[in-house]
Motif scaffolding. Sequence first.
Motif, mmCIF file in Angstrom:
data_model
loop_
_atom_site.group_PDB
_atom_site.id
_atom_site.type_symbol
_atom_site.label_atom_id
_atom_site.label_comp_id
_atom_site.label_asym_id
_atom_site.label_seq_id
_atom_site.Cartn_x
_atom_site.Cartn_y
_atom_site.Cartn_z
ATOM 1 N N ASP A 134 0.833 -1.213 0.000
ATOM 2 C CA ASP A 134 0.000 0.000 0.000
ATOM 3 C C ASP A 134 0.864 1.259 0.000
ATOM 4 O OD1 ASP A 134 -2.157 -1.591 0.266
ATOM 5 O OD2 ASP A 134 -2.925 -0.704 2.125
ATOM 6 N N LYS A 135 1.837 1.261 0.893
ATOM 7 C CA LYS A 135 2.550 2.509 1.157
ATOM 8 C C LYS A 135 3.659 2.806 0.157
ATOM 9 C CE LYS A 135 1.058 2.405 5.875
ATOM 10 N NZ LYS A 135 1.329 2.499 7.294
ATOM 11 N N LEU A 136 4.192 1.742 -0.466
ATOM 12 C CA LEU A 136 5.214 1.986 -1.491
ATOM 13 C C LEU A 136 4.627 2.827 -2.617
ATOM 14 C CD1 LEU A 136 7.117 -1.395 -1.838
ATOM 15 C CD2 LEU A 136 8.027 0.805 -1.090
ATOM 16 N N GLY A 193 11.250 3.879 7.172
ATOM 17 C CA GLY A 193 11.513 2.912 8.247
ATOM 18 C C GLY A 193 10.465 1.821 8.180
ATOM 19 N N GLY A 194 10.257 1.108 9.280
ATOM 20 C CA GLY A 194 9.216 0.071 9.327
ATOM 21 C C GLY A 194 9.487 -1.065 8.359
ATOM 22 N N GLY A 195 8.421 -1.781 8.017
ATOM 23 C CA GLY A 195 8.565 -2.973 7.195
ATOM 24 C C GLY A 195 9.074 -2.689 5.790
ATOM 25 N N PRO A 225 4.627 3.012 12.203
ATOM 26 C CA PRO A 225 5.679 2.834 13.212
ATOM 27 C C PRO A 225 7.000 2.404 12.563
ATOM 28 C CG PRO A 225 3.640 1.733 13.888
ATOM 29 C CD PRO A 225 3.422 2.210 12.489
ATOM 30 N N MET A 226 8.109 2.807 13.187
ATOM 31 C CA MET A 226 9.445 2.498 12.648
ATOM 32 C C MET A 226 9.826 1.048 12.852
ATOM 33 S SD MET A 226 10.751 5.171 11.244
ATOM 34 C CE MET A 226 9.101 5.328 10.577
ATOM 35 N N GLY A 227 9.160 0.403 13.818
ATOM 36 C CA GLY A 227 9.456 -0.995 14.116
ATOM 37 C C GLY A 227 8.258 -1.621 14.796
ATOM 38 N N VAL A 228 8.451 -2.840 15.283
ATOM 39 C CA VAL A 228 7.356 -3.546 15.948
ATOM 40 C C VAL A 228 7.262 -3.010 17.383
ATOM 41 C CG1 VAL A 228 6.412 -5.823 16.507
ATOM 42 C CG2 VAL A 228 7.711 -5.499 14.402
ATOM 43 N N PHE A 229 6.676 -1.805 17.501
ATOM 44 C CA PHE A 229 6.661 -1.093 18.785
ATOM 45 C C PHE A 229 5.855 -1.829 19.844
ATOM 46 C CE2 PHE A 229 2.324 0.350 19.249
ATOM 47 C CZ PHE A 229 1.821 0.115 17.978
ATOM 48 N N GLU A 230 4.979 -2.762 19.409
ATOM 49 C CA GLU A 230 4.176 -3.514 20.383
ATOM 50 C C GLU A 230 5.075 -4.323 21.313
ATOM 51 O OE1 GLU A 230 3.749 -3.528 17.079
ATOM 52 O OE2 GLU A 230 1.625 -3.384 16.538
ATOM 53 N N PHE A 231 6.284 -4.673 20.838
ATOM 54 C CA PHE A 231 7.269 -5.357 21.685
ATOM 55 C C PHE A 231 8.251 -4.294 22.171
ATOM 56 C CE2 PHE A 231 6.900 -9.082 18.432
ATOM 57 C CZ PHE A 231 5.685 -9.481 18.985
ATOM 58 N N VAL A 252 0.753 13.256 13.003
ATOM 59 C CA VAL A 252 0.887 11.804 13.071
ATOM 60 C C VAL A 252 -0.412 11.219 12.539
ATOM 61 C CG1 VAL A 252 1.258 9.801 14.566
ATOM 62 C CG2 VAL A 252 2.208 12.027 15.213
ATOM 63 N N GLY A 253 -0.337 10.296 11.569
ATOM 64 C CA GLY A 253 -1.561 9.698 11.037
ATOM 65 C C GLY A 253 -1.483 8.196 11.030
ATOM 66 N N GLY A 254 -2.635 7.540 11.272
ATOM 67 C CA GLY A 254 -2.684 6.084 11.209
ATOM 68 C C GLY A 254 -3.085 5.481 12.532
ATOM 69 N N ASP A 284 -2.328 2.575 14.014
ATOM 70 C CA ASP A 284 -1.253 2.022 14.830
ATOM 71 C C ASP A 284 -0.236 3.089 15.218
ATOM 72 O OD1 ASP A 284 -1.840 -0.914 14.929
ATOM 73 O OD2 ASP A 284 -1.848 -0.625 12.769
ATOM 74 N N SER A 285 -0.010 4.053 14.334
ATOM 75 C CA SER A 285 0.940 5.124 14.658
ATOM 76 C C SER A 285 0.423 5.946 15.836
ATOM 77 C CB SER A 285 1.142 6.024 13.443
ATOM 78 O OG SER A 285 1.510 5.246 12.322
ATOM 79 N N ALA A 286 -0.868 6.270 15.809
ATOM 80 C CA ALA A 286 -1.471 7.039 16.908
ATOM 81 C C ALA A 286 -1.417 6.222 18.195
ATOM 82 C CB ALA A 286 -2.909 7.408 16.565
HETATM 83 P P1 ADP Z 1 -0.818 2.581 10.613
HETATM 84 O O1 ADP Z 1 -1.975 1.829 11.246
HETATM 85 O O2 ADP Z 1 -0.277 3.636 11.516
HETATM 86 O O3 ADP Z 1 -1.159 3.095 9.240
HETATM 87 P P2 ADP Z 1 0.374 0.100 9.674
HETATM 88 O O4 ADP Z 1 -0.923 -0.589 9.942
HETATM 89 O O5 ADP Z 1 0.844 0.202 8.287
HETATM 90 O O6 ADP Z 1 0.391 1.540 10.408
HETATM 91 O O7 ADP Z 1 1.555 -0.674 10.406
HETATM 92 C C1 ADP Z 1 1.580 -0.876 11.800
HETATM 93 C C2 ADP Z 1 2.319 -2.146 12.122
HETATM 94 O O8 ADP Z 1 3.579 -2.195 11.477
HETATM 95 C C3 ADP Z 1 2.607 -2.306 13.594
HETATM 96 O O9 ADP Z 1 1.752 -3.299 14.116
HETATM 97 C C4 ADP Z 1 4.093 -2.723 13.645
HETATM 98 O O10 ADP Z 1 4.322 -3.817 14.508
HETATM 99 C C5 ADP Z 1 4.361 -3.110 12.207
HETATM 100 N N1 ADP Z 1 5.789 -3.016 11.833
HETATM 101 C C6 ADP Z 1 6.619 -1.952 11.909
HETATM 102 N N2 ADP Z 1 7.862 -2.272 11.516
HETATM 103 C C7 ADP Z 1 7.845 -3.588 11.190
HETATM 104 C C8 ADP Z 1 8.836 -4.512 10.727
HETATM 105 N N3 ADP Z 1 10.111 -4.153 10.553
HETATM 106 N N4 ADP Z 1 8.438 -5.793 10.486
HETATM 107 C C9 ADP Z 1 7.160 -6.159 10.674
HETATM 108 N N5 ADP Z 1 6.170 -5.329 11.111
HETATM 109 C C10 ADP Z 1 6.518 -4.062 11.362
#
Ligand code: ADP
Length: 404
Positions: A205-207, A223-225, A328-334, A357-359, A361-363
Amino acid sequence: MTLRTLDSLGSLEGKRVIVRCDLNVPLRDGVITDDGRVRASLPTLNALINAGARVIVCSHLGRPDGAPDPQYSLEPVAQRLSELLGKPVAFARDTVGESAHDAVTSLEDGGVVVIENLRFNAGETAKDDATRQAFAAQLAELGDVLVSDGFGVVHRKQASVYDLAELLPSAAGLLIAAELDVLDRLTEKPERPYAVVLGGSKVSDKLGVISHLLPRVDRILVGGGMLFTFLKAQGHAVASSLLEEDQLDTVRGYLAEAEKRGVEIVLPTDVVVAASFSADAAHEIAAADAIEETAFGASGIGLDIGPETAARFAEVIRTSKTVFWNGPMGVFEFPAFAAGTKTVAQALTEVDGLSVVGGGDSAAAVRQLGFSDDQFGHISTGGGASLEFLEGKKLPGLEVLGWA
Ligand code: ADP
Ligand code: MG
């Protein structure tokens, strides 16, 4: 044309008003971990209650498969809404069936019912127009007018968002109006430098948004996935991290285009690599070009940006005048993989200008990490919707409300 607002609907006293909210909150074991979207729905709901309307709240939650699935029931959300409104809220165990009709019939002026998850019905998200319209017609039987206030879904052509608004007199609620006010400021002559920070997990989606953002922004931080698809496109091995193999050429195209336009794409120089996808996984920091050289070899999974990257991102953010962040930049849940997200959030609070800040999970992430809403210029309830707005796309759920 401008968006039709609540007053365009005339007196709502005694009328059955369907309100399409976005109450898609994060849940863990049936407990709401962030109620931001429920809170964001309150101004409109209170306005309707005070106007003596009979309020029928509908929303989706999660991604059930077009059929009832108890783990995605809106019942806990109805309970939370009742607490926040300070009044009883009825709950219907189906969306357009007997329970919903009975609950609506029993509503008094100023009363509120939440009907069950829209996505328990395949028609809500159907690609086929007729199937969607048929479900919208069933929804329309429940109400006299529609107030559309689910900003997080206005980019989706779905039955309750789009088709229903064509069947009933319809207008935007207060949340959508407020969100658009801020997004307008991001699109109309944003102060420069203008940076967009992208992360999260909905990589494909985001690419796609990047090509539309390139002509509009000065800096894109990745960042992020999705960062792994960029690193791979540059020729680096990414072990078992999230990767969109079929997007590599597209990403190479973005990098070339960015260079031509003088847009800076800021990529990680280090990442946190874990042995597995779990909260207590062993982990190491690896250079971005040596992700497979940790103790976990080719089975390592990148779960956060590294500290050097986070510091660099923070610097780029702090020196920008307009910043939009989604994902999120990473798996912030952990907690072990939340540091990058926290550093980026902190930097956004220090922007001398507009920070958004939008989203969902980001919020949730910024609140979970201890930040408060007023430390940011705005926290939007919509991630994908905000991004598509910033791209300059026409959003079906807004167009149908008169916005152009
Ligand atoms: P938003 O809801 O803010 O638009 P997304 O739904 O796209 O954001 O992504 C949120 C999820 O991305 C989080 O649950 C987080 O754990 C996950 N995430 C972030 N970085 C990584 C990563 N490197 N590998 C896997 N999941 C990731
Ligand atoms: Mg999300």
